[in-house]
Design a protein around this motif. Structure first.
Motif, PDB file in Angstrom:
ATOM      1  N   MET A  38      12.519  -5.501   1.754  1.00 53.67           N
ATOM      2  CA  MET A  38      11.266  -4.961   2.287  1.00 53.67           C
ATOM      3  C   MET A  38      11.011  -3.548   1.745  1.00 53.67           C
ATOM      4  O   MET A  38       9.879  -3.211   1.400  1.00 53.67           O
ATOM      5  CB  MET A  38      11.284  -4.942   3.817  1.00 53.67           C
ATOM      6  N   GLU A  39      12.050  -2.733   1.675  1.00 51.70           N
ATOM      7  CA  GLU A  39      11.902  -1.387   1.108  1.00 51.70           C
ATOM      8  C   GLU A  39      11.417  -1.468  -0.331  1.00 51.70           C
ATOM      9  O   GLU A  39      10.535  -0.711  -0.746  1.00 51.70           O
ATOM     10  CB  GLU A  39      13.232  -0.631   1.162  1.00 51.70           C
ATOM     11  N   MET A  40      11.997  -2.389  -1.100  1.00 48.02           N
ATOM     12  CA  MET A  40      11.601  -2.544  -2.498  1.00 48.02           C
ATOM     13  C   MET A  40      10.149  -2.997  -2.601  1.00 48.02           C
ATOM     14  O   MET A  40       9.387  -2.491  -3.427  1.00 48.02           O
ATOM     15  CB  MET A  40      12.516  -3.546  -3.201  1.00 48.02           C
ATOM     16  N   MET A  41       9.755  -3.926  -1.751  1.00 53.27           N
ATOM     17  CA  MET A  41       8.382  -4.426  -1.782  1.00 53.27           C
ATOM     18  C   MET A  41       7.392  -3.319  -1.428  1.00 53.27           C
ATOM     19  O   MET A  41       6.342  -3.181  -2.060  1.00 53.27           O
ATOM     20  CB  MET A  41       8.236  -5.612  -0.832  1.00 53.27           C
ATOM     21  N   GLN A  42       7.723  -2.516  -0.413  1.00 52.20           N
ATOM     22  CA  GLN A  42       6.839  -1.410  -0.031  1.00 52.20           C
ATOM     23  C   GLN A  42       6.717  -0.403  -1.157  1.00 52.20           C
ATOM     24  O   GLN A  42       5.624   0.086  -1.458  1.00 52.20           O
ATOM     25  CB  GLN A  42       7.365  -0.733   1.238  1.00 52.20           C
TER      26      GLN A  42
END
Length: 79
Positions: free
Chosen positions: A59-63
């Motif tokens: 999720m951090e990478m996607m954000q």
């Protein structure tokens, strides 16, 4: 991920559209590599705590990737 962020910082530091265009292929390559890595993460199973931690990282990478895409849009680069 770190490489992608470093390339994004270079992209954001560029002062002219020409400089940004010159950095775009390098930036896109890093983004594609990060996307491949995220796809590889989706097949993991096993321990729920490890799965939860992996999902948070994803999720951090996607954000981060979404923010980078927004930063590339015309008129969104702050000076």
């Amino acid at each position: 991920m770190k490489t992608m962020q470093e390339r994004h910082q270079k992209f954001m530091a560029a002062k002219t559209p020409e400089e940004r265009n010159a950095l775009m292929p390098e930036h896109m390559k890093a983004t594609k590599e990060a996307m491949r890595m995220m796809q590889g993460m989706s097949g993991m199973g096993g321990d729920m705590a490890a799965y939860h931690q992996m999902m948070e990282k994803r999720m951090e990478m996607m954000q981060s990737m979404m923010q980078m895409m927004m930063d590339r849009l015309p008129g969104t680069i702050e000076k």
